[in-house]
Write a protein that holds these residues in place. Structure first.
Motif, PDB file in Angstrom:
ATOM      1  N   PHE A 154       1.071  -0.961   0.290  1.00  0.00           N
ATOM      2  CA  PHE A 154       0.005   0.044  -0.276  1.00  0.00           C
ATOM      3  C   PHE A 154       0.606   1.310   0.157  1.00  0.00           C
ATOM      4  CE2 PHE A 154      -2.165   3.195   1.995  1.00  0.00           C
ATOM      5  CZ  PHE A 154      -3.563   3.661   1.297  1.00  0.00           C
ATOM      6  N   GLU A 209     -10.858  -6.193  -4.254  1.00  0.00           N
ATOM      7  CA  GLU A 209     -12.305  -4.901  -3.279  1.00  0.00           C
ATOM      8  C   GLU A 209     -12.180  -5.308  -1.978  1.00  0.00           C
ATOM      9  OE1 GLU A 209     -13.606  -2.306  -4.325  1.00  0.00           O
ATOM     10  OE2 GLU A 209     -12.413  -2.036  -6.299  1.00  0.00           O
ATOM     11  N   TRP A 212      -8.899  -4.331  -0.573  1.00  0.00           N
ATOM     12  CA  TRP A 212      -8.398  -3.324  -0.258  1.00  0.00           C
ATOM     13  C   TRP A 212      -9.530  -2.131   0.822  1.00  0.00           C
ATOM     14  CZ3 TRP A 212      -6.818   1.622  -2.285  1.00  0.00           C
ATOM     15  CH2 TRP A 212      -7.076   3.501  -1.758  1.00  0.00           C
ATOM     16  N   LYS A 238      -5.770   3.135  -5.582  1.00  0.00           N
ATOM     17  CA  LYS A 238      -6.276   1.806  -5.350  1.00  0.00           C
ATOM     18  C   LYS A 238      -5.464   1.342  -6.954  1.00  0.00           C
ATOM     19  CE  LYS A 238     -11.133   0.471  -5.155  1.00  0.00           C
ATOM     20  NZ  LYS A 238     -12.465   0.500  -5.110  1.00  0.00           N
ATOM     21  N   TYR A 241      -2.381   0.038  -6.387  1.00  0.00           N
ATOM     22  CA  TYR A 241      -1.945  -0.289  -5.557  1.00  0.00           C
ATOM     23  C   TYR A 241      -2.618  -1.663  -5.556  1.00  0.00           C
ATOM     24  CZ  TYR A 241      -2.795  -3.293  -0.814  1.00  0.00           C
ATOM     25  OH  TYR A 241      -2.738  -3.933   0.405  1.00  0.00           O
ATOM     26  N   ARG A 242      -3.709  -1.777  -6.829  1.00  0.00           N
ATOM     27  CA  ARG A 242      -4.470  -2.873  -7.283  1.00  0.00           C
ATOM     28  C   ARG A 242      -3.352  -3.475  -7.745  1.00  0.00           C
ATOM     29  NH1 ARG A 242      -9.388  -4.779  -9.080  1.00  0.00           N
ATOM     30  NH2 ARG A 242      -9.322  -2.457  -8.905  1.00  0.00           N
TER      31      ARG A 242
END
Ligand SMILES: C[S@@+](CC[C@H](N)C(=O)[O-])C[C@H]1O[C@@H](n2cnc3c(N)ncnc32)[C@H](O)[C@@H]1O
Length: 265
Positions: A154, A209, A212, A238, A241-242
């Protein structure tokens, strides 16, 4: 050793438990197996938060009593509602000035909290003071810069963006969360025979998801940082991070490592 910011946001116990706090109970249980204490002891859980370690002590060790202390009134309220048991007393307080008499506990423990102190070194004499002679003093922290993978990735993703993540970044703030620094901290407080151990939790999320939500929403430094971003920057975070944790989609698998330390007074 460690530095701190005020924005860690320990303000919502339910949100913490739904996010990072979900892993607190699992790491607490493995830690207690390692401590291997007999039933009927007196325990102090300092930095108890929403009571993950307190609850595990209660279920796993059959204590005589547990004093559980934290500075966050929101976390304490959540813990009291969740863990109503006559053997547990939840109380407000801080590790640097523990509201308890000398030599009161057979086991003095702290989960995932030591690194949030501005100066953990100043708390060590207090941990020692409240432990009985022959009692155990022990703690654990996440391996932020290493194999606490969901958090490390992250912060790596955050560092790719042109945002000010510096004050929040746990891999920078808590770079000393490793066995060498933990041993130094305990030995510096006069403990002999200090031992450390890695506790590895294998994590699996159904999809990105879910990962997250666990890391970036809820309560703690990562959600506090994500909340400072506007929508488009948060979307960029996001995406980054993915890419870092789940580049091919599907189930997300990662390791969450904590470093534990123990010593006998
Ligand atoms: C990541 S949470 C861990 C909570 C819980 N022990 C767990 O395992 O889930 C960090 C906790 O440290 C507490 N904390 C922060 N500063 C503290 C201090 N000076 N003394 C004691 N606890 C502190 C916070 O209020 C918060 O509950």
């Amino acid at each position: 050793m460690f530095d701190g910011v005020e924005a860690d946001g320990w303000t919502d116990g339910a949100a913490y438990d739904a996010g990072m706090g979900r892993w607190s109970r699992a790491v607490a249980e493995t830690f207690l197996v390692w401590l291997n204490r007999r039933p009927g002891l007196t325990w102090l859980d300092i930095g108890c938060g929403t009571g993950a370690l307190t609850g595990a002590v209660l279920d796993r060790t059959r204590p005589e009593r547990v004093l559980a202390i934290d500075p966050s009134s929101a976390f304490l309220a959540h813990a009291r509602a969740r863990l109503a048991d006559p053997r547990i007393l939840f109380q407000a307080g801080e590790m640097e000035e523990i509201p308890a008499p000398d030599a009161a506990f057979d086991a003095v423990v702290s989960g995932l909290a030591l690194n949030f102190l501005d100066r953990p070194r100043f708390a060590m004499p207090e941990l020692r003071r409240v432990a009985k002679p022959g009692g155990v003093v022990a703690a654990y922290v996440w391996d932020y810069g290493g194999r606490m993978e969901p958090l490390r990735k992250f912060w790596e993703a955050a560092a790719e963006l042109e945002t000010d993540s510096f004050d929040f970044d746990e891999t920078r703030r808590f770079a000393d969360c490793d066995p060498e620094h933990l041993s130094d901290l305990f030995e510096g407080a006069g403990f002999d025979s200090v031992e450390t151990k890695a506790i590895d939790l294998p994590l699996a999320f159904d999809d990105f998801e879910a990962c997250w939500r666990a890391v970036a929403t809820g309560c703690g430094p990562a959600p506090s940082y994500a909340a400072t971003l506007d929508d488009s920057t948060r979307d960029a975070l996001k995406r980054a991070y993915r890419q870092a944790i789940c580049p091919h989609g599907g189930t997300v698998r990662a390791t969450a490592r904590a470093w534990a330390v123990r010593a006998v007074t």
